[in-house]
Design a protein around this motif. Structure first.
Motif, short mmCIF file in Angstrom:
data_model
loop_
_atom_site.label_atom_id
_atom_site.label_comp_id
_atom_site.label_asym_id
_atom_site.label_seq_id
_atom_site.Cartn_x
_atom_site.Cartn_y
_atom_site.Cartn_z
N MET A 1 0.84 -1.19 0.00
CA MET A 1 0.00 0.00 0.00
C MET A 1 0.88 1.25 0.00
N LYS A 2 0.59 2.18 -0.88
CA LYS A 2 1.39 3.39 -1.02
C LYS A 2 1.18 4.32 0.18
N PRO A 3 2.27 4.77 0.82
CA PRO A 3 2.13 5.66 1.99
C PRO A 3 1.53 7.01 1.60
N LEU A 4 0.75 7.57 2.51
CA LEU A 4 0.25 8.93 2.33
C LEU A 4 1.36 9.94 2.59
N PHE A 5 2.17 9.67 3.61
CA PHE A 5 3.32 10.49 3.95
C PHE A 5 4.22 9.69 4.88
N TRP A 6 5.36 10.27 5.22
CA TRP A 6 6.32 9.60 6.08
C TRP A 6 6.54 10.42 7.34
N VAL A 7 6.67 9.75 8.46
CA VAL A 7 7.08 10.38 9.72
C VAL A 7 8.42 9.76 10.08
N ILE A 12 3.28 6.21 6.66
CA ILE A 12 1.91 6.33 7.14
C ILE A 12 0.96 6.04 5.99
N THR A 13 0.37 4.87 6.02
CA THR A 13 -0.58 4.44 4.99
C THR A 13 -2.00 4.80 5.43
N PRO A 14 -2.98 4.75 4.52
CA PRO A 14 -4.37 4.96 4.95
C PRO A 14 -4.78 4.01 6.07
N TYR A 15 -4.30 2.75 6.00
CA TYR A 15 -4.63 1.79 7.04
C TYR A 15 -4.11 2.24 8.40
N SER A 16 -2.82 2.56 8.47
CA SER A 16 -2.23 2.93 9.75
C SER A 16 -2.80 4.24 10.28
N LEU A 17 -3.11 5.18 9.37
CA LEU A 17 -3.68 6.46 9.80
C LEU A 17 -5.07 6.26 10.41
N LEU A 18 -5.92 5.48 9.74
CA LEU A 18 -7.26 5.24 10.25
C LEU A 18 -7.21 4.44 11.55
N LEU A 19 -6.28 3.51 11.64
CA LEU A 19 -6.13 2.74 12.87
C LEU A 19 -5.73 3.66 14.02
N LEU A 20 -4.81 4.59 13.76
CA LEU A 20 -4.38 5.55 14.78
C LEU A 20 -5.54 6.47 15.18
N LEU A 21 -6.30 6.95 14.20
CA LEU A 21 -7.44 7.81 14.51
C LEU A 21 -8.48 7.07 15.35
N GLY A 22 -8.66 5.78 15.06
CA GLY A 22 -9.60 4.99 15.85
C GLY A 22 -9.16 4.87 17.30
N ILE A 23 -7.86 4.61 17.50
CA ILE A 23 -7.34 4.52 18.86
C ILE A 23 -7.49 5.85 19.59
N LEU A 24 -7.19 6.95 18.89
CA LEU A 24 -7.30 8.27 19.51
C LEU A 24 -8.75 8.61 19.85
N ALA A 25 -9.68 8.27 18.95
CA ALA A 25 -11.10 8.57 19.21
C ALA A 25 -11.61 7.78 20.41
N PHE A 80 2.60 -4.57 13.82
CA PHE A 80 1.14 -4.54 13.72
C PHE A 80 0.61 -3.38 12.89
N TRP A 81 1.39 -2.30 12.75
CA TRP A 81 0.93 -1.14 11.99
C TRP A 81 0.83 -1.43 10.49
N LYS A 82 1.42 -2.55 10.05
CA LYS A 82 1.32 -2.94 8.65
C LYS A 82 0.03 -3.69 8.37
N GLY A 83 -0.74 -3.97 9.41
CA GLY A 83 -1.98 -4.71 9.25
C GLY A 83 -1.95 -6.00 10.03
N GLY A 84 -3.00 -6.24 10.79
CA GLY A 84 -3.08 -7.51 11.48
C GLY A 84 -3.25 -7.44 12.97
N LEU A 85 -4.50 -7.19 13.40
CA LEU A 85 -4.88 -7.33 14.80
C LEU A 85 -6.15 -8.15 14.82
N ALA A 86 -6.14 -9.25 15.55
CA ALA A 86 -7.33 -10.09 15.65
C ALA A 86 -8.28 -9.47 16.67
N PHE A 87 -9.45 -9.03 16.20
CA PHE A 87 -10.37 -8.27 17.05
C PHE A 87 -10.72 -9.01 18.33
N SER A 88 -11.14 -10.26 18.21
CA SER A 88 -11.63 -10.97 19.39
C SER A 88 -10.52 -11.18 20.42
#
Length: 248
Positions: A1-7, A12-25, A80-88
């Motif tokens: 997945m192409k990064p949106l930007f780099w820190v 920082i991909t769309p996946y990692s950004l949305l995951l971070l926003l979810g944790i923050l919310a 884990f930021w590359k994808g892969g957390l088992a919800f349950s």
């Protein structure tokens, strides 16, 4: 997945950004409501415990469920930021650490679970959306109603049941339902009971429509088995825990 930007060196991909926003919310909701009950310091401590337990257990569950891949690439197991957390598994880990926190800090467990149940739903909604952007948790090929032309994790597009969008939408709807219950309820324990009844059976049956999991015990897969265990545990906590019916 192409990064949106780099820190620095971190993409920082769309996946990692949305995951971070979810944790923050979810964190903002938990701390915002929790500081009124126990003070800011204790609310932050409880949040930290639950995040560590949730992320750690969630990643372990994902790695174990995909051990054939990770056994040949162990260095990726902790990324884990590359994808892969088992919800349950993540939910079970968060609940376990909150239980331990309640024992050590003498905080009512039912109150903790109420706020955790309320705050986890925005995080779930954004997590499902993150999966949608990355092709994770994709749906099976589907010829029934509600089909969309969607890719799997490998980019192969087909008409599929939109599992990720269904999960995100139901999480948002349930969040507002639980929020209404929270402001009206006068007994602690009602929120996490509503969460258990409203979301966990939905997640259990939604997994039958996913294309990225296969059954290991009959038609059931590890995530479904852990959902059943967590669901049963929540019901036991609600009806057995001695302070779960105290006034709010």
């Amino acid at each position: 997945m192409k990064p949106l930007f780099w820190v620095w060196k971190w993409p920082i991909t769309p996946y990692s950004l949305l995951l971070l926003l979810g944790i923050l919310a979810g964190s903002a909701i938990f701390v915002g409501l929790g500081k009124r009950r126990w003070g800011l310091d204790k609310a932050l401590d409880a949040l930290l415990w639950s995040l560590i337990g949730g992320i750690a257990f969630g990643r372990v569950g994902f790695v174990l469920s995909n051990w054939e891949y990770f056994s040949e690439s162990l260095k990726e197991a902790w990324q884990f930021w590359k994808g892969g957390l088992a919800f349950s598994f993540a939910l079970a880990g968060g609940l376990l650490t909150l239980y331990l926190f309640s024992r050590f800090q003498k905080v009512n467990l039912a109150e903790l679970l109420d706020l955790a149940s309320l705050s986890i739903l925005p995080a779930q909604a954004l997590g499902w959306w993150a999966c949608y952007t990355a092709g994770l948790a994709y749906g099976k090929e589907w010829k029934g109603p509600l089909t969309l032309f969607l890719p799997d994790v490998y980019g192969v597009k087909a008409y599929r049941f939109p599992v990720q969008l269904a999960g995100a939408l139901w999480s948002i709807i349930l969040f507002f339902v639980l929020l209404a219950i929270y402001w009206r309820a006068n007994k602690v324990g009602n929120i996490f009971l509503a969460y258990a009844i409203g979301y966990l059976p939905f997640d259990f049956f939604l997994r039958f429509l996913r294309g990225d999991v296969t059954g290991v015990i009959g038609p059931l897969e590890p995530g479904q088995l852990s959902v059943v265990i967590v669901f049963a545990s929540l019901l036991l906590l609600r009806f057995i825990y001695p302070k779960s019916s105290s006034e709010r």
